[in-house]
Design a protein around this motif. Structure first.
Motif, PDB file in Angstrom:
ATOM      1  N   ASN A   9       0.650  -1.590  -0.023  1.00 31.16           N
ATOM      2  CA  ASN A   9       0.303  -0.098   0.202  1.00 31.16           C
ATOM      3  C   ASN A   9       1.185   1.117  -0.152  1.00 31.16           C
ATOM      4  O   ASN A   9       0.642   2.412  -0.050  1.00 31.16           O
ATOM      5  N   LEU A  31      -1.270  -5.072   6.047  1.00 34.65           N
ATOM      6  CA  LEU A  31      -2.080  -4.279   6.225  1.00 34.65           C
ATOM      7  C   LEU A  31      -2.976  -3.902   5.421  1.00 34.65           C
ATOM      8  O   LEU A  31      -3.576  -4.439   4.564  1.00 34.65           O
ATOM      9  N   GLU A  32      -4.099  -3.569   6.017  1.00 32.75           N
ATOM     10  CA  GLU A  32      -5.351  -3.339   5.511  1.00 32.75           C
ATOM     11  C   GLU A  32      -5.526  -3.691   3.881  1.00 32.75           C
ATOM     12  O   GLU A  32      -4.611  -2.155   3.716  1.00 32.75           O
ATOM     13  N   GLU A  35      -9.860  -6.078  -1.303  1.00 33.90           N
ATOM     14  CA  GLU A  35     -10.372  -6.709  -0.809  1.00 33.90           C
ATOM     15  C   GLU A  35     -10.551  -7.359  -2.591  1.00 33.90           C
ATOM     16  O   GLU A  35      -9.984  -8.131  -3.088  1.00 33.90           O
ATOM     17  N   LYS A  45      -2.118 -11.206   1.062  1.00 32.28           N
ATOM     18  CA  LYS A  45      -1.855 -10.657   2.267  1.00 32.28           C
ATOM     19  C   LYS A  45      -1.113 -11.372   3.232  1.00 32.28           C
ATOM     20  O   LYS A  45      -1.102 -12.684   2.901  1.00 32.28           O
ATOM     21  N   ASP A  48       1.333 -10.948  10.202  1.00 35.57           N
ATOM     22  CA  ASP A  48       1.456  -9.673  10.318  1.00 35.57           C
ATOM     23  C   ASP A  48       3.030  -9.467  11.417  1.00 35.57           C
ATOM     24  O   ASP A  48       3.074 -10.894  11.531  1.00 35.57           O
TER      25      ASP A  48
END
Length: 98
Positions: A9, A31-32, A35, A45, A48
């Motif tokens: 991102n 992080l988000e 979708e 994805k 973490d």
């Protein structure tokens, strides 16, 4: 074989992707993320880094997705992966940092 760039991102990830000659470059982030990009397969994805099993989860992801090189961009990811560099190298996975 794929090359993984973390911090998907960030603009830094896209700038790095444009400098690599590898045709099969994956972007990923813990992080988000939207979708739609994850479903399309353009971004994956990632685990973490706050997770105690981060290095092992990253290794599993690399083996599952045939990733042979990682460019971690966030300091915490860099530190954790460099501490596990020997483990990754045993599986033929290179970790590149700065």
């Amino acid at each position: 074989m794929y090359t993984l760039i973390t911090a998907a991102n960030s603009s830094e990830a896209y700038a790095l992707k444009n400098t690599l000659t590898a045709a099969d470059v994956l972007l990923g982030d813990y992080l988000e993320l939207p979708e739609i990009l994850i479903r399309s397969g353009k971004i994956i994805k990632l685990p973490d880094p706050a997770d105690a099993s981060y290095a092992h989860r990253m290794l599993t992801l690399c083996l599952d997705k045939n990733i042979k090189a990682i460019y971690p961009l966030r300091r915490h990811e860099i530190d954790l992966l460099l501490n596990s560099r020997q483990l990754f190298s045993e599986y033929g996975i290179n970790i590149f940092s700065e």
